[in-house]
Scaffold this active site. Structure first.
Site, mmCIF file in Angstrom:
data_model
loop_
_atom_site.group_PDB
_atom_site.id
_atom_site.type_symbol
_atom_site.label_atom_id
_atom_site.label_comp_id
_atom_site.label_asym_id
_atom_site.label_seq_id
_atom_site.Cartn_x
_atom_site.Cartn_y
_atom_site.Cartn_z
ATOM 1 N N LYS A 103 0.840 -1.221 0.000
ATOM 2 C CA LYS A 103 0.000 0.000 0.000
ATOM 3 C C LYS A 103 0.866 1.258 0.000
ATOM 4 C CE LYS A 103 -2.849 -0.624 3.613
ATOM 5 N NZ LYS A 103 -4.034 -0.447 4.485
ATOM 6 N N LYS A 151 2.365 2.260 2.660
ATOM 7 C CA LYS A 151 2.116 2.879 3.975
ATOM 8 C C LYS A 151 3.184 2.379 4.945
ATOM 9 C CE LYS A 151 -2.092 4.671 5.489
ATOM 10 N NZ LYS A 151 -3.377 4.611 6.176
HETATM 11 N N1 C2G Z 1 -10.597 6.692 9.705
HETATM 12 C C1 C2G Z 1 -11.576 7.584 10.164
HETATM 13 N N2 C2G Z 1 -11.202 8.772 10.672
HETATM 14 C C2 C2G Z 1 -9.884 9.107 10.740
HETATM 15 C C3 C2G Z 1 -8.896 8.215 10.287
HETATM 16 C C4 C2G Z 1 -9.280 6.993 9.768
HETATM 17 O O1 C2G Z 1 -12.786 7.294 10.107
HETATM 18 N N3 C2G Z 1 -9.542 10.319 11.272
HETATM 19 C C5 C2G Z 1 -11.048 5.413 9.155
HETATM 20 C C6 C2G Z 1 -10.641 5.228 7.698
HETATM 21 O O2 C2G Z 1 -11.598 5.847 6.844
HETATM 22 C C7 C2G Z 1 -10.646 3.701 7.573
HETATM 23 C C8 C2G Z 1 -10.238 3.240 8.988
HETATM 24 O O3 C2G Z 1 -10.428 4.357 9.869
HETATM 25 O O4 C2G Z 1 -11.957 3.227 7.298
HETATM 26 C C9 C2G Z 1 -8.793 2.802 9.046
HETATM 27 O O5 C2G Z 1 -8.005 3.862 8.552
HETATM 28 P P1 C2G Z 1 -6.515 3.517 8.052
HETATM 29 O O6 C2G Z 1 -5.816 2.749 9.100
HETATM 30 O O7 C2G Z 1 -5.904 4.765 7.497
HETATM 31 O O8 C2G Z 1 -6.847 2.489 6.876
HETATM 32 P P2 C2G Z 1 -6.326 2.549 5.373
HETATM 33 O O9 C2G Z 1 -4.854 2.722 5.348
HETATM 34 O O10 C2G Z 1 -7.188 3.505 4.683
HETATM 35 O O11 C2G Z 1 -6.552 1.038 4.889
HETATM 36 O O12 C2G Z 1 -8.292 -2.341 2.078
HETATM 37 C C10 C2G Z 1 -8.564 -1.122 2.736
HETATM 38 C C11 C2G Z 1 -7.318 -0.553 3.370
HETATM 39 O O13 C2G Z 1 -6.652 -1.524 4.164
HETATM 40 C C12 C2G Z 1 -7.685 0.661 4.217
#
Ligand code: C2G
Length: 129
Positions: free
Chosen positions: A44, A46
């Protein structure tokens, strides 16, 4: 039992994640969370501060999380939904539209994202200190 699934990295765990997970759990009676593995985070692009086991251990402490599985690749969602008898797939609104193709298998719901907090912002604060 109405089963919900959501996916994420959940690095530097914060209240935006808590609210998302609580809202996800409230969409049904059971919540499965697929946490991105360290290898999938590399795919990803990340760089997570905490490794998979640490991120998993944090989520395992939450009452609203029933099952945790590893997310190893982009393609596993359809299999996960089928194998875990999922009724609702949910993600934060930053993913709106990206997973509509799953709607032949289950309900797809995008939840409001919590503004002003993010793992990126926390990590930036940490490096600036
Ligand atoms: N999230 C949120 N508010 C934030 C930060 C994150 O609602 N301030 C939500 C994101 O929208 C996501 C979840 O928390 O639904 C997890 O966020 P991340 O860890 O950043 O996930 P991400 O890297 O987007 O991975 O296959 C899908 C991916 O694995 C998603």
């Amino acid at each position: 039992m109405k089963k919900v699934i959501t996916y994420g990295t959940f690095d530097t765990f914060h209240y935006g994640h808590v609210l998302l997970l609580q809202h996800a759990r409230a969409l049904g009676d059971h919540l499965t969370v697929a946490i991105s593995s360290d290898a999938f985070n590399d795919i990803k692009g990340k760089q997570s501060h905490f490794d998979y086991e640490t991120r998993r251990a944090m989520l395992a402490e939450l009452r609203c999380v029933d099952v945790i599985i590893p997310e190893e690749n982009w393609e596993q969602k359809r299999t996960d939904i089928t194998e875990h008898n999922i009724d609702v797939f949910t993600m934060g609104a930053d993913w709106t539209g990206k997973f509509d193709d799953l709607s032949d298998l289950c309900q797809v719901i995008y939840l409001p994202r919590t503004p002003t907090i993010s793992s990126t912002a926390i990590k930036r604060l940490h490096t600036e200190q």
